[in-house]
Structures are given as C-alpha cells and as structure tokens.
Design a protein around this motif. Structure first.
Motif, short mmCIF file in Angstrom:
data_model
loop_
_atom_site.label_atom_id
_atom_site.label_comp_id
_atom_site.label_asym_id
_atom_site.label_seq_id
_atom_site.Cartn_x
_atom_site.Cartn_y
_atom_site.Cartn_z
N VAL A 242 0.85 -1.19 0.00
CA VAL A 242 0.00 0.00 0.00
C VAL A 242 0.88 1.24 0.00
CG1 VAL A 242 -1.71 1.35 1.27
CG2 VAL A 242 -1.89 -1.15 1.21
N THR A 243 0.60 2.16 -0.93
CA THR A 243 1.25 3.47 -0.94
C THR A 243 0.20 4.54 -0.75
OG1 THR A 243 3.07 2.78 -2.40
CG2 THR A 243 2.58 5.13 -2.31
N VAL A 244 0.43 5.42 0.21
CA VAL A 244 -0.43 6.58 0.42
C VAL A 244 0.34 7.81 -0.04
CG1 VAL A 244 -1.71 7.96 2.09
CG2 VAL A 244 -1.59 5.48 2.36
N ALA A 245 -0.11 8.39 -1.18
CA ALA A 245 0.56 9.56 -1.74
C ALA A 245 -0.08 10.82 -1.16
CB ALA A 245 0.46 9.53 -3.26
N MET A 246 0.64 11.50 -0.28
CA MET A 246 0.08 12.67 0.38
C MET A 246 0.28 13.93 -0.43
SD MET A 246 1.43 11.71 4.23
CE MET A 246 1.11 13.37 4.84
N GLY A 247 1.33 14.00 -1.25
CA GLY A 247 1.60 15.21 -2.01
C GLY A 247 1.80 16.39 -1.08
N ALA A 248 1.02 17.46 -1.31
CA ALA A 248 1.10 18.64 -0.45
C ALA A 248 0.01 18.64 0.61
CB ALA A 248 1.00 19.90 -1.30
N SER A 270 5.35 12.12 0.33
CA SER A 270 4.90 13.50 0.49
C SER A 270 5.86 14.45 -0.21
CB SER A 270 4.83 13.84 1.98
OG SER A 270 4.74 15.23 2.19
N THR A 271 5.31 15.53 -0.78
CA THR A 271 6.15 16.61 -1.26
C THR A 271 6.30 17.66 -0.16
OG1 THR A 271 4.19 17.66 -2.26
CG2 THR A 271 5.55 16.25 -3.67
N SER A 272 5.19 18.02 0.45
CA SER A 272 5.23 18.97 1.57
C SER A 272 4.15 18.68 2.61
CB SER A 272 5.08 20.41 1.07
OG SER A 272 3.85 20.56 0.38
N GLY A 273 3.30 17.72 2.36
CA GLY A 273 2.26 17.37 3.32
C GLY A 273 2.84 16.78 4.59
N LYS A 274 2.12 16.96 5.68
CA LYS A 274 2.64 16.56 6.99
C LYS A 274 1.66 15.63 7.70
CE LYS A 274 2.67 20.86 8.22
NZ LYS A 274 2.32 21.41 6.91
N LEU A 275 2.23 14.73 8.51
CA LEU A 275 1.44 14.05 9.52
C LEU A 275 1.41 15.00 10.70
CD1 LEU A 275 2.88 10.42 9.29
CD2 LEU A 275 0.54 11.10 8.79
N ALA A 276 0.36 15.78 10.77
CA ALA A 276 0.42 16.97 11.61
C ALA A 276 -0.33 16.87 12.92
CB ALA A 276 -0.10 18.17 10.81
#
Length: 324
Positions: A242-248, A270-276
């Motif tokens: 499984v791949t989760v592509a978060m991107g921004a 992720s490019t800039s997205g965060k697990l925030a």
C-alpha cells in the motif's frame, strides 16, 4: 503505618516465581507489587495484598493453574510500559477479574495478555474505570482466543478511555490482526472491524474533515487536496503493498493513533504534506517495512511522536527537531 503502601519490588533480567502468599502488612498497612527489569516474574498463589500491582518493565505473569484469583479483584492495576499476563488453566475454563486498570507511562506502550494456555477458555473481567496518561498506549493481546469482558467508554465505537482524547487501546485477536479496540453487544472487547454497526469506511481519496468516522486504507491511495482529517486511520497491507501519496496534503488524525498492519510494504510519500497531529502515535504491526516519507508535525518538526508495535518503521524525511 496505617494507610501507607509498601511495595514488594520484583526486578532482574531472569525468571522468578513467588509461590507464597503476599498479603498486607500489620497495623493497617497495604502491600503492593512493583515489577521492574526485563525479566519474568510469576505469581501462583491466592495473594491477598490490596496495594495494587504495577508493571513497568518485563513480564508479570498471574498463573491461574491452581488458584482462580491470584490477586484480589478489587486491587488497582497500573501498567507503565511492562506486560501483564493473565495465564489461564491448561485444562477446563478460567474466569477471573482484576481491579481498575490505569496506564501510567508518559510515552510508550504497555501490553495486557490474556492467555488460554491450551485450556477451554480464559475470561478476564475488568471494570470500566481507570485512567490513561497522555502518550500512553495499551495493546490487548487476545490472540490465544481468550476474552475480556468490560464496558469502557467508547467514542465513535472506539475505546478511548474516560477522556475520549485518543484511541490508545489496540487489540490483537485470534486472527492475528491488530485493530482499534471496541466492544460488542455482550461487552466483550473485540476488534473494531468486527463490531456490527461500527462503520469502518474504505477511504476513497476524497477530501475529509470528518473526525467522527473510522477509515481504512487497503490499496494505493492519493489524498485529495487540502487537509484531510480522519477520526482513526488503519492501513491494512494484508493483501498487497500500500502506498499513500500525500503530495502537499496534510494528514491529521482526530484520535492521534495510526495503525499499520499486514504483511506487505507500506509507504507514505509526500512533497510537503505533513502528519500533523499533535502527539502522534504510530502503531506499526506490519511484518514488512513501513516507510514514512513525510514530516511529522509542523515545519519546525516540534510535534512529539511515539512508536509502538513490532514492525519496522523507516523515517525517510528530515524530522530533525521532532519532539518525540
């Protein structure tokens, strides 16, 4: 002294057994047991102490081979990072109860194992009271087919404890799967996904701002633009990678805990997205590698994170300064 508690401290890295009865002291003083060290200690008798049981490290085993009540049902139980094992009889059934369970670690996982031990079934009764420190987590291991009967607080079908702040209670059942802990109509503690009426929604990539739902990802997924807030999120790689592509896109968890389970690789890109999510807990029980290619926390990386589980988690992003 009257009203005071003296602890019998069980430490060391080896094996030890207490065969005698541990009872309270004189003049109204209570006695408790405190388990430290990486070793295993076993209690086998009908102990009468009322000062409670604490397991901070290693394994504390309550062996019910002879006695049905190894510790009094009224005594409090505190888990501070150790493992408490309730071991049933090798033949016939075992039914026992413990006192209020509290999670006292400030960051880390404790484990409660209920072990059938080859017998006809072991059932543990637990009161629903108890406390949970922020950052503490519990894995309930019922993989032997044993059962726990309790009626804890639920938030959106997930056990959160009295505060309702985090889904810090996980369960491994006889299927070997790890999930958020819930309870069924008979007040048995079970995996969330098995509860009738407890909706677990497959995430389809749409934008979310729903903290009242439980989601599962079991295939490659791209997050929609904008922040996505899940109530709970379980990534299940049982059938495939499984791949989760978060991107921004930022991924936030309303109940702080993300579960990864299965037997195939899991990757978050992720490019800039965060697990925030503040105080993020990654519960990784995947037998293959899980790679998190996203910053945990804000741009300064100050959000604390903790990790529990037997899986290998690779942080493939600059998380320097992360407060966890």
């Amino acid at each position: 002294a009257t009203g005071s508690t003296t602890n019998l401290i069980l430490n060391g890295i080896g094996e030890g057994t207490v065969t005698g009865v541990v009872g309270n002291g004189g003049a109204g003083g209570k006695v408790g047991i405190s388990k430290g060290g990486a070793g295993n200690w076993t209690l086998t008798n009908a102990n009468t102490l009322t000062g409670g049981i604490t397991a901070n490290n290693g394994n504390l085993i309550l062996d019910h081979a002879v006695e049905m009540a190894v510790v009094p049902a009224s005594g409090p139980i505190a888990l501070g990072g150790g493992t408490l094992v309730v071991k049933g009889r090798g033949t016939g059934t075992t039914a026992t109860s413990l006192g209020a369970l509290s999670l006292t670690s400030t960051k880390g996982a404790s484990t409660l194992v209920v072990d059938n031990n080859g017998g006809g079934g072991t059932t543990l009764g637990l009161p629903h009271s108890g406390t949970r420190n922020s950052g503490s987590n519990l894995l309930i291991d019922l993989s032997s087919g044993a059962a726990i009967v309790s009626s804890p607080t639920l938030t959106n079908s997930v056990i959160t404890g009295a505060s309702g702040s985090a889904a810090g209670f996980l369960i491994k059942d006889s299927t070997g799967k790890v999930d958020y802990a819930s309870r069924d109509a008979g007040n048995r503690i079970v995996r969330l996904e098995t509860v009738t009426g407890a909706a677990v929604t497959p995430y389809d990539g749409t934008a979310l701002a729903v903290t009242t739902k439980n989601y599962k990802v079991s295939a490659d997924t791209t997050l929609a633009s904008g922040a996505n807030t899940f109530g709970t999120l379980r990534i299940d790689a049982s059938a495939n990678p499984v791949t989760v592509a978060m991107g921004a896109t930022d991924l936030l968890l309303g109940k702080s805990v993300m579960i990864v389970d299965g037997s195939n690789e899991v990757t978050l890109t992720s490019t800039s997205g965060k697990l925030a999510q503040g105080g993020l807990i990654v519960a990784n029980y995947n037998t293959a590698t899980t790679t998190i290619g996203a910053r945990i926390g804000g741009t300064t990386g100050t959000t604390a994170a903790s990790y529990m589980g037997s899986g290998v988690t690779v942080l493939d992003f600059d998380n320097s300064g992360q407060g966890g």
